[in-house]
Scaffold this motif. Structure first.
Motif, short mmCIF file in Angstrom:
data_model
loop_
_atom_site.label_atom_id
_atom_site.label_comp_id
_atom_site.label_asym_id
_atom_site.label_seq_id
_atom_site.Cartn_x
_atom_site.Cartn_y
_atom_site.Cartn_z
N LEU A 176 0.83 -1.21 0.00
CA LEU A 176 0.00 0.00 0.00
C LEU A 176 0.86 1.25 0.00
O LEU A 176 1.97 1.27 0.54
N THR A 177 0.33 2.33 -0.59
CA THR A 177 0.97 3.62 -0.42
C THR A 177 0.69 4.13 0.99
O THR A 177 -0.21 3.62 1.69
N GLN A 178 1.42 5.15 1.40
CA GLN A 178 1.18 5.72 2.73
C GLN A 178 -0.23 6.27 2.84
O GLN A 178 -0.89 6.08 3.87
N GLU A 179 -0.71 6.92 1.81
CA GLU A 179 -2.06 7.49 1.84
C GLU A 179 -3.12 6.40 1.96
O GLU A 179 -4.10 6.55 2.70
N GLU A 180 -2.93 5.30 1.22
CA GLU A 180 -3.89 4.19 1.30
C GLU A 180 -3.89 3.58 2.69
O GLU A 180 -4.96 3.25 3.24
N ALA A 181 -2.71 3.41 3.28
CA ALA A 181 -2.62 2.83 4.62
C ALA A 181 -3.30 3.74 5.64
O ALA A 181 -4.03 3.27 6.52
N GLU A 182 -3.06 5.03 5.55
CA GLU A 182 -3.67 5.98 6.50
C GLU A 182 -5.19 5.95 6.39
O GLU A 182 -5.89 5.98 7.42
N HIS A 223 -4.89 8.33 14.97
CA HIS A 223 -4.35 9.62 14.54
C HIS A 223 -3.77 9.46 13.14
O HIS A 223 -2.92 8.60 12.91
N ARG A 224 -4.23 10.30 12.24
CA ARG A 224 -3.87 10.13 10.84
C ARG A 224 -2.36 10.17 10.61
O ARG A 224 -1.84 9.42 9.78
N GLN A 225 -1.64 11.03 11.35
CA GLN A 225 -0.20 11.13 11.10
C GLN A 225 0.54 9.85 11.47
O GLN A 225 1.69 9.64 11.07
N PHE A 226 -0.12 8.96 12.24
CA PHE A 226 0.47 7.66 12.55
C PHE A 226 -0.42 6.52 12.03
O PHE A 226 -0.36 5.39 12.52
N GLN A 422 1.49 -2.88 18.68
CA GLN A 422 1.66 -1.57 19.31
C GLN A 422 0.99 -1.52 20.67
O GLN A 422 0.01 -2.23 20.93
N THR A 423 1.49 -0.62 21.55
CA THR A 423 0.99 -0.57 22.92
C THR A 423 -0.47 -0.14 23.01
O THR A 423 -1.13 -0.43 24.00
N TYR A 424 -0.98 0.54 22.00
CA TYR A 424 -2.39 0.93 22.05
C TYR A 424 -3.32 -0.21 21.65
O TYR A 424 -4.51 -0.14 21.85
N PHE A 425 -2.76 -1.29 21.08
CA PHE A 425 -3.51 -2.52 20.82
C PHE A 425 -3.20 -3.60 21.87
O PHE A 425 -4.02 -4.49 22.11
N GLN A 426 -2.00 -3.57 22.44
CA GLN A 426 -1.47 -4.72 23.15
C GLN A 426 -2.25 -5.16 24.38
O GLN A 426 -2.37 -6.36 24.62
N GLU A 489 6.72 4.02 18.48
CA GLU A 489 6.06 4.27 19.77
C GLU A 489 6.55 5.57 20.39
O GLU A 489 5.76 6.37 20.91
N ARG A 490 7.85 5.80 20.38
CA ARG A 490 8.40 7.01 20.98
C ARG A 490 7.95 8.25 20.23
O ARG A 490 7.60 9.27 20.83
N SER A 491 7.96 8.17 18.92
CA SER A 491 7.55 9.31 18.11
C SER A 491 6.08 9.63 18.34
O SER A 491 5.70 10.80 18.49
N ARG A 492 5.25 8.61 18.40
CA ARG A 492 3.81 8.82 18.60
C ARG A 492 3.52 9.42 19.96
O ARG A 492 2.70 10.34 20.10
N ALA A 493 4.18 8.91 21.00
CA ALA A 493 3.97 9.43 22.35
C ALA A 493 4.36 10.90 22.44
O ALA A 493 3.65 11.72 23.04
N ALA A 494 5.51 11.25 21.84
CA ALA A 494 5.98 12.64 21.89
C ALA A 494 5.06 13.57 21.10
O ALA A 494 4.75 14.68 21.55
N GLU A 495 4.62 13.12 19.95
CA GLU A 495 3.81 13.96 19.07
C GLU A 495 2.40 14.16 19.62
O GLU A 495 1.86 15.28 19.60
#
Length: 640
Positions: A176-182, A223-226, A422-426, A489-495
């Motif tokens: 998938l492209t990034q846009e399709e995945a999002e 969150h769309r950016q992730f 990911q921790t939000y599913f785990q 995970e680190r990037s998502r938590a910070a953002e």
């Protein structure tokens, strides 16, 4: 299969206040005394070692290649990971050269960063036929076993002949492209109630009314950016929800994988991923509910001056707990007293986290379970304002697919490895896996959960689940990994703005891994009912495990401690262990060349860091090539 079979809490009829609103807690018959009966499989039995790297601790001499080794609990075994003749005796010389080539290519940043574009270019220039031949001579041949169930059999049988088993993993992914995945992620992780809430909020007249629409935390929202969950992930495949038919297709793929594993090995594993089996919206919501109820327990513990303690050490005084719940308005005093007497909970005068988790939720609809405590108002409130009938059916179907896979694994004598995500599913994944363990791990360790030791809460998660298995009498099964989602995970938590769930550095992750491993090893030593796979390429971790097994008298032939590495990596660890009698497994990916390119792309990225950080594997490969050249064995072919 009724979905109640996999999560029994979902089926019972409710009563008063808290029972009408509580979330997910499960009551089970429990034993507070761990069983010390020895597993029949743990009886001492002789094994034949073809490996020159085994020695007893009491005798410093090396035992020759054809000698017999009696693997008893008193035998102390060590492995010489420098013995390249033994490490690579399953490889012909062309395979060694391929490994050297691939590992060297992985050290070039340009080739790794542009690997996908370069593979696409090669396909256009060479054509499909010659491109596939090139890939099988290099990256595909190094890291992938073959295209289908039949094609992988020779490699599996060869590895088995040299003492190494297989964890089959069908590694095909959508390109998938990034846009399709999002887009797919946002469509599948946002409920109808959340989609409508902005409009509904306009009609609310008070802040309280608006708050009642949505109690979701930022971490457990999409969150769309992730939305593209492949970003920053190099060692785990990713599934995106399309529809229920696609989930059925994934389930059929896993069923075929289980059958292939059973047909190619008598003691194989098969890996599955929960996000492939249903709409991830449910995993997000259920995870948030589980975390909020555990946080509620911590809140009550803090009120009793027991904050900061490890999970199992927090024991709440029953009378004080009942008073706190009454003051919060969760229920009246008589009702609350009944919660802790129905299963003779609190007979010791205290309630621990496992007792807390055993409180019954009596619901017939899964959506009715998703209720959380509001610490400000003292009320139990729905996580979302409503669920559609289709969302309810989707939740049930995920549980049904899990049950079908577990039964298929039992039928074919295969152990099922549930991968971590990911921790939000785990939290939801671990809880649902635990429910399968309760049902299917009564006689054999069929279901294995995965624990990511780069998480700050890893030890609490392991210790709580081990204690639950001890009380209820089922067989605990774990795979310990360091983790695959750290950067993401680190990037998502910070953002997004929540606490980073990852340990601060690599050394703290190592300490956490060894702490969790030691806890499970102690449990195995205590009652021989727990089982653990040490899934690691870290030689120090493997040596730590061997040392602790020696100290505790754990024999490799008891099949309680397993080792796991990826196909095409760390053969100098896997094969000496297997030839010395230890149960060791390779994660064996397979699938058509074009469809496993995303997997190969991640392997290249992972190997860049791995090979730059250590040249040890390449040095050992060169050492073996030189040995063969000097001994006239350059045309060596393994005999099995």
């Amino acid at each position: 299969m009724p979905y109640a079979k996999i999560v029994p809490v979902f089926t019972r009829a409710g009563s008063a206040n808290f029972r009408r609103c509580a979330v997910f807690f499960i009551r089970r018959p429990r034993s507070t005394v761990a069983s010390t009966q020895r597993d029949p499989a743990a009886e001492e039995q002789p094994i034949e070692s073809t490996c020159t790297v085994v020695k007893t601790a009491d005798q410093g001499d090396l035992i020759s290649q054809s000698s017999k080794v009696t693997a008893t609990q008193s035998a102390k075994i060590s492995i010489d990971f420098e013995n390249t003749q033994e490490a690579y005796k399953s490889k012909d010389t062309l395979e060694l050269l391929r490994s050297l080539l691939v590992f060297k290519l992985c050290t070039y940043d340009f080739l790794v960063d542009k690997n996908k574009e370069l593979m696409d270019l090669s396909k256009r220039l060479l054509g499909q036929r010659f491109f596939e031949r090139l890939m099988k001579m290099t990256f595909y041949g190094q890291f992938v076993a073959g295209e289908d169930h039949e094609a992988i059999k020779p490699l599996i049988q060869k590895n088995r002949a040299f003492g190494v088993g297989s964890v089959l993993d069908y590694s095909v992914e959508e390109d998938l492209t990034q846009e399709e995945a999002e887009k797919k992620e946002m469509d599948s992780c946002v409920s109808e109630a959340e989609k409508e809430s902005p409009e509904m909020a306009k009609e609310c007249h008070t802040d309280q009314e608006r708050d009642c629409l949505d109690h979701r935390e930022k971490k457990y929202k999409a969150h769309r950016q992730f939305g593209d969950r492949r970003g920053g992930v190099i060692s785990a495949r990713t599934y995106f929800y399309a529809d229920e038919a696609k989930c059925d297709y994934h389930m059929d793929t896993f069923l075929n994988c289980i059958q292939a594993s059973g047909g190619s090995s008598e003691d194989g594993f098969s890996a599955i991923k929960m996000t492939a089996l249903g709409r991830p919206q449910f995993l997000l919501q259920f995870s948030e509910v589980l975390v909020k109820w555990r946080r509620f327990f911590s809140f009550l513990a803090a009120q009793q001056g027991k904050a900061g303690m490890e999970a199992l050490e927090q024991k709440l005084e029953l009378e004080q707990l009942q008073e706190s719940l009454t003051e919060l308005g969760v229920g009246d005093r008589d009702d609350i007293e009944n919660w802790f007497t129905g299963e003779k909970l609190g007979s010791s005068g205290t309630i621990d986290l496992l007792d807390w988790n055993s409180l019954i939720n009596d619901r017939t609809k899964i959506s009715n379970l998703l209720v959380v405590p509001n610490l400000e108002t003292g009320q139990l409130e729905p996580l979302l304002s409503k669920f559609t009938e289709e969302e309810e059916r989707q939740m049930k179907r995920m549980l049904q697919r899990m049950d079908i896979l577990a039964k298929h694994a039992v039928k074919h004598g295969v152990r099922l490895m549930v991968d971590a995500e990911q921790t939000y599913f785990q939290p939801a994944i671990s809880r649902l896996t635990l429910e399968m363990q309760r049902i299917f791990n009564t006689d054999k360790p069929i279901i294995f959960n995965t624990y990511q030791c780069y998480l700050k809460e890893a030890y609490d998660n392991v210790s709580v689940d081990v204690e639950l298995s001890r009380r209820e009498g089922w067989l605990f099964g774990a795979k310990l990994v360091r983790g695959a989602y750290m950067y993401q995970e680190r990037s998502r938590a910070a953002e997004i703005g929540y606490e980073d769930p990852i340990n601060p550095d690599y050394e703290s992750t190592n300490r956490m891994y060894h702490k969790c491993l030691d806890y499970v090893l102690e449990e195995i030593g205590h009652n021989r009912k727990a089982n653990v796979m040490v899934a690691s390429h870290n030689e120090d971790t493997v040596k730590f495990t061997l040392q602790r097994m020696n100290e505790m008298g754990l024999s490799p032939t008891e099949n309680k401690v397993y080792f796991g590495q990826l196909l095409g990596m760390c053969d100098q660890i896997s094969f000496p262990l297997g030839q010395a009698g230890f149960p060791v497994y390779k994660y064996v990916p397979y699938g058509p060349v074009n469809e496993v390119i995303p997997y190969l792309s991640r392997r290249a990225q992972e190997n860049r860091g791995f090979m730059k950080g250590s040249q040890r594997e390449r040095l050992l490969l060169w050492k073996e090539l030189k040995r063969r050249l000097l001994n006239g064995e350059i045309l060596y072919r393994p005999a099995y």
